[in-house]
Design a protein around this motif. Structure first.
Motif, PDB file in Angstrom:
ATOM      1  N   ASP A 287       0.753  36.214 110.595  1.00  0.00           N
ATOM      2  CA  ASP A 287       1.558  36.762 111.679  1.00  0.00           C
ATOM      3  C   ASP A 287       2.982  37.019 111.216  1.00  0.00           C
ATOM      4  OD1 ASP A 287       2.501  34.208 111.465  1.00  0.00           O
ATOM      5  OD2 ASP A 287       2.358  33.730 113.590  1.00  0.00           O
ATOM      6  N   LEU A 288       3.129  37.517 109.995  1.00  0.00           N
ATOM      7  CA  LEU A 288       4.442  37.779 109.427  1.00  0.00           C
ATOM      8  C   LEU A 288       5.360  38.533 110.372  1.00  0.00           C
ATOM      9  CD1 LEU A 288       4.307  38.954 105.698  1.00  0.00           C
ATOM     10  CD2 LEU A 288       5.795  37.243 106.699  1.00  0.00           C
ATOM     11  N   GLY A 289       4.835  39.528 111.057  1.00  0.00           N
ATOM     12  CA  GLY A 289       5.681  40.381 111.873  1.00  0.00           C
ATOM     13  C   GLY A 289       5.867  39.908 113.292  1.00  0.00           C
ATOM     14  N   GLU A 290       5.241  38.817 113.689  1.00  0.00           N
ATOM     15  CA  GLU A 290       5.318  38.411 115.088  1.00  0.00           C
ATOM     16  C   GLU A 290       6.514  37.527 115.398  1.00  0.00           C
ATOM     17  OE1 GLU A 290       1.558  36.850 116.247  1.00  0.00           O
ATOM     18  OE2 GLU A 290       0.509  38.665 115.674  1.00  0.00           O
ATOM     19  N   THR A 291       7.280  37.150 114.392  1.00  0.00           N
ATOM     20  CA  THR A 291       8.476  36.347 114.613  1.00  0.00           C
ATOM     21  C   THR A 291       9.682  37.103 114.084  1.00  0.00           C
ATOM     22  OG1 THR A 291       8.105  35.210 112.519  1.00  0.00           O
ATOM     23  CG2 THR A 291       7.257  34.138 114.511  1.00  0.00           C
ATOM     24  N   CYS A 292       9.907  38.293 114.605  1.00  0.00           N
ATOM     25  CA  CYS A 292      10.978  39.149 114.132  1.00  0.00           C
ATOM     26  C   CYS A 292      12.304  38.752 114.759  1.00  0.00           C
ATOM     27  CB  CYS A 292      10.687  40.604 114.481  1.00  0.00           C
ATOM     28  SG  CYS A 292       9.175  41.206 113.756  1.00  0.00           S
ATOM     29  N   GLU A 293      13.354  38.776 113.922  1.00  0.00           N
ATOM     30  CA  GLU A 293      14.694  38.559 114.445  1.00  0.00           C
ATOM     31  C   GLU A 293      15.146  39.846 115.133  1.00  0.00           C
ATOM     32  OE1 GLU A 293      17.316  37.448 111.282  1.00  0.00           O
ATOM     33  OE2 GLU A 293      15.862  36.066 110.427  1.00  0.00           O
ATOM     34  N   PRO A 294      15.926  39.725 116.202  1.00  0.00           N
ATOM     35  CA  PRO A 294      16.414  40.948 116.839  1.00  0.00           C
ATOM     36  C   PRO A 294      17.451  41.632 115.948  1.00  0.00           C
ATOM     37  CG  PRO A 294      17.371  39.002 117.879  1.00  0.00           C
ATOM     38  CD  PRO A 294      16.367  38.519 116.873  1.00  0.00           C
ATOM     39  N   LEU A 295      17.466  42.958 115.962  1.00  0.00           N
ATOM     40  CA  LEU A 295      18.458  43.701 115.201  1.00  0.00           C
ATOM     41  C   LEU A 295      19.756  43.700 115.995  1.00  0.00           C
ATOM     42  CD1 LEU A 295      16.272  46.674 113.933  1.00  0.00           C
ATOM     43  CD2 LEU A 295      16.804  44.525 112.803  1.00  0.00           C
ATOM     44  N   ARG A 296      20.836  43.298 115.345  1.00  0.00           N
ATOM     45  CA  ARG A 296      22.101  43.169 116.068  1.00  0.00           C
ATOM     46  C   ARG A 296      22.944  44.432 115.974  1.00  0.00           C
ATOM     47  NH1 ARG A 296      24.772  39.887 111.336  1.00  0.00           N
ATOM     48  NH2 ARG A 296      26.201  41.501 110.695  1.00  0.00           N
ATOM     49  N   ASP A 297      23.870  44.575 116.897  1.00  0.00           N
ATOM     50  CA  ASP A 297      24.797  45.699 116.928  1.00  0.00           C
ATOM     51  C   ASP A 297      25.822  45.506 115.821  1.00  0.00           C
ATOM     52  OD1 ASP A 297      27.248  46.871 119.383  1.00  0.00           O
ATOM     53  OD2 ASP A 297      26.528  47.757 117.526  1.00  0.00           O
ATOM     54  N   GLU A 298      25.839  46.417 114.854  1.00  0.00           N
ATOM     55  CA  GLU A 298      26.739  46.288 113.714  1.00  0.00           C
ATOM     56  C   GLU A 298      28.090  46.967 113.956  1.00  0.00           C
ATOM     57  OE1 GLU A 298      24.636  47.965 110.427  1.00  0.00           O
ATOM     58  OE2 GLU A 298      22.875  46.766 110.804  1.00  0.00           O
ATOM     59  N   ASP A 299      28.229  47.770 115.005  1.00  0.00           N
ATOM     60  CA  ASP A 299      29.413  48.597 115.215  1.00  0.00           C
ATOM     61  C   ASP A 299      30.555  47.893 115.942  1.00  0.00           C
ATOM     62  OD1 ASP A 299      27.648  50.406 114.217  1.00  0.00           O
ATOM     63  OD2 ASP A 299      27.581  51.678 115.991  1.00  0.00           O
ATOM     64  N   SER A 300      30.285  46.818 116.633  1.00  0.00           N
ATOM     65  CA  SER A 300      31.234  46.267 117.592  1.00  0.00           C
ATOM     66  C   SER A 300      32.548  45.765 117.004  1.00  0.00           C
ATOM     67  CB  SER A 300      30.568  45.149 118.392  1.00  0.00           C
ATOM     68  OG  SER A 300      30.144  44.125 117.525  1.00  0.00           O
ATOM     69  N   SER A 301      32.599  45.389 115.743  1.00  0.00           N
ATOM     70  CA  SER A 301      33.826  44.799 115.204  1.00  0.00           C
ATOM     71  C   SER A 301      34.713  45.817 114.483  1.00  0.00           C
ATOM     72  CB  SER A 301      33.477  43.652 114.255  1.00  0.00           C
ATOM     73  OG  SER A 301      32.742  44.140 113.153  1.00  0.00           O
ATOM     74  N   PHE A 302      34.363  47.084 114.507  1.00  0.00           N
ATOM     75  CA  PHE A 302      35.136  48.102 113.801  1.00  0.00           C
ATOM     76  C   PHE A 302      35.865  49.006 114.778  1.00  0.00           C
ATOM     77  CE2 PHE A 302      31.595  47.031 110.972  1.00  0.00           C
ATOM     78  CZ  PHE A 302      32.297  46.648 109.829  1.00  0.00           C
ATOM     79  N   ASP A 303      37.010  49.547 114.325  1.00  0.00           N
ATOM     80  CA  ASP A 303      37.778  50.497 115.116  1.00  0.00           C
ATOM     81  C   ASP A 303      36.891  51.722 115.393  1.00  0.00           C
ATOM     82  OD1 ASP A 303      39.360  53.047 115.311  1.00  0.00           O
ATOM     83  OD2 ASP A 303      41.037  51.627 115.340  1.00  0.00           O
ATOM     84  N   PRO A 304      36.711  52.087 116.663  1.00  0.00           N
ATOM     85  CA  PRO A 304      35.801  53.179 117.009  1.00  0.00           C
ATOM     86  C   PRO A 304      36.161  54.517 116.358  1.00  0.00           C
ATOM     87  CG  PRO A 304      36.421  51.974 118.975  1.00  0.00           C
ATOM     88  CD  PRO A 304      37.246  51.436 117.854  1.00  0.00           C
ATOM     89  N   GLU A 305      37.454  54.815 116.229  1.00  0.00           N
ATOM     90  CA  GLU A 305      37.866  56.094 115.638  1.00  0.00           C
ATOM     91  C   GLU A 305      37.555  56.121 114.134  1.00  0.00           C
ATOM     92  OE1 GLU A 305      39.071  59.842 114.971  1.00  0.00           O
ATOM     93  OE2 GLU A 305      38.667  58.894 116.894  1.00  0.00           O
ATOM     94  N   VAL A 306      37.822  55.023 113.448  1.00  0.00           N
ATOM     95  CA  VAL A 306      37.517  54.931 112.016  1.00  0.00           C
ATOM     96  C   VAL A 306      36.004  55.001 111.827  1.00  0.00           C
ATOM     97  CG1 VAL A 306      37.646  53.432 109.976  1.00  0.00           C
ATOM     98  CG2 VAL A 306      39.625  53.645 111.495  1.00  0.00           C
ATOM     99  N   LEU A 307      35.287  54.303 112.675  1.00  0.00           N
ATOM    100  CA  LEU A 307      33.828  54.295 112.594  1.00  0.00           C
ATOM    101  C   LEU A 307      33.251  55.697 112.824  1.00  0.00           C
ATOM    102  CD1 LEU A 307      31.536  52.351 112.056  1.00  0.00           C
ATOM    103  CD2 LEU A 307      31.450  51.857 114.487  1.00  0.00           C
ATOM    104  N   ARG A 308      33.835  56.450 113.742  1.00  0.00           N
ATOM    105  CA  ARG A 308      33.387  57.819 113.992  1.00  0.00           C
ATOM    106  C   ARG A 308      33.567  58.669 112.741  1.00  0.00           C
ATOM    107  NH1 ARG A 308      35.165  62.352 114.339  1.00  0.00           N
ATOM    108  NH2 ARG A 308      37.358  61.840 114.440  1.00  0.00           N
TER     109      ARG A 308
END
Length: 186
Positions: free
Chosen positions: A23-44
């Motif tokens: 059951d390798l795939g049945e205990t998946c970690e959730p994918l987290r939001d990677e964008d939240s800690s960066f300046d939105p304009e720089v990230l764009r």
């Protein structure tokens, strides 16, 4: 209602490359939001460079793709995605060592989690496999499988010698059940 054992048997029938009960795939970690800690304009701006870099790579212009990804890294050196994308372009350009270096950065910056971490682990696993470093490839594929990559899960199963032996034995049992008069498969 099927028991857990019944479900494991059904999984082995519908996915014969998967070892019984795995059951390798049945205990998946959730994918987290990677964008939240960066300046939105720089990230764009960085996202725009990455999109242009991907388009350049897809059209075969690896030189431009590498320049665009490198520019994105200069602007936002802590952005794992740009390293992951540049690694892909480097690999396509034949620079395996440079690709591995960028993947190490992508994995470190992402913490080996989230979508980018998962993608970087899969890419690094493929490069390790290409270099005949099966143990390192298996480790990366197993980590990416736990993050939810079905491709990595399949690759991990193919590299696992115990799973291959179990799958071969299970295949022989099913062959014998379907064809009782047929000779044993070697």
């Amino acid at each position: 209602m099927a028991t857990e054992n019944d479900q494991a048997v059904l999984r082995s029938i519908f996915n014969p490359d998967c070892p019984f009960g795995d059951d390798l795939g049945e205990t998946c970690e959730p994918l987290r939001d990677e964008d939240s800690s960066f300046d939105p304009e720089v990230l764009r701006r960085v996202h725009d460079l990455e999109v242009r870099g991907v388009k350049a790579a897809e059209s075969g212009d690896l030189h431009s793709a590498l320049l665009l990804f490198s520019e994105a890294i200069e602007i936002l050196p802590d952005w794992a995605s740009a390293y992951n994308n540049r690694a892909q372009a480097r690999r396509l350009d034949g620079d395996t060592a440079g690709a591995l270096e960028d993947l190490e950065c992508a994995i470190a910056l992402s913490g080996g989690t989230g979508l980018t971490g998962c993608q970087a682990l899969v890419q690094r696993g493929l490069l390790h496999k290409l270099l005949h470093e099966e143990d390192a490839a298996l480790c990366d594929f197993q980590r990416a499988a736990r993050l939810g990559s079905s491709f990595a899960r399949q690759q991990a199963l193919l590299l696992n010698p115990y799973a291959a032996l179990c799958n071969n034995m299970l295949s022989q049992v099913f062959h014998k059940l379907r064809n009782p008069q047929a000779p044993e498969k070697a």
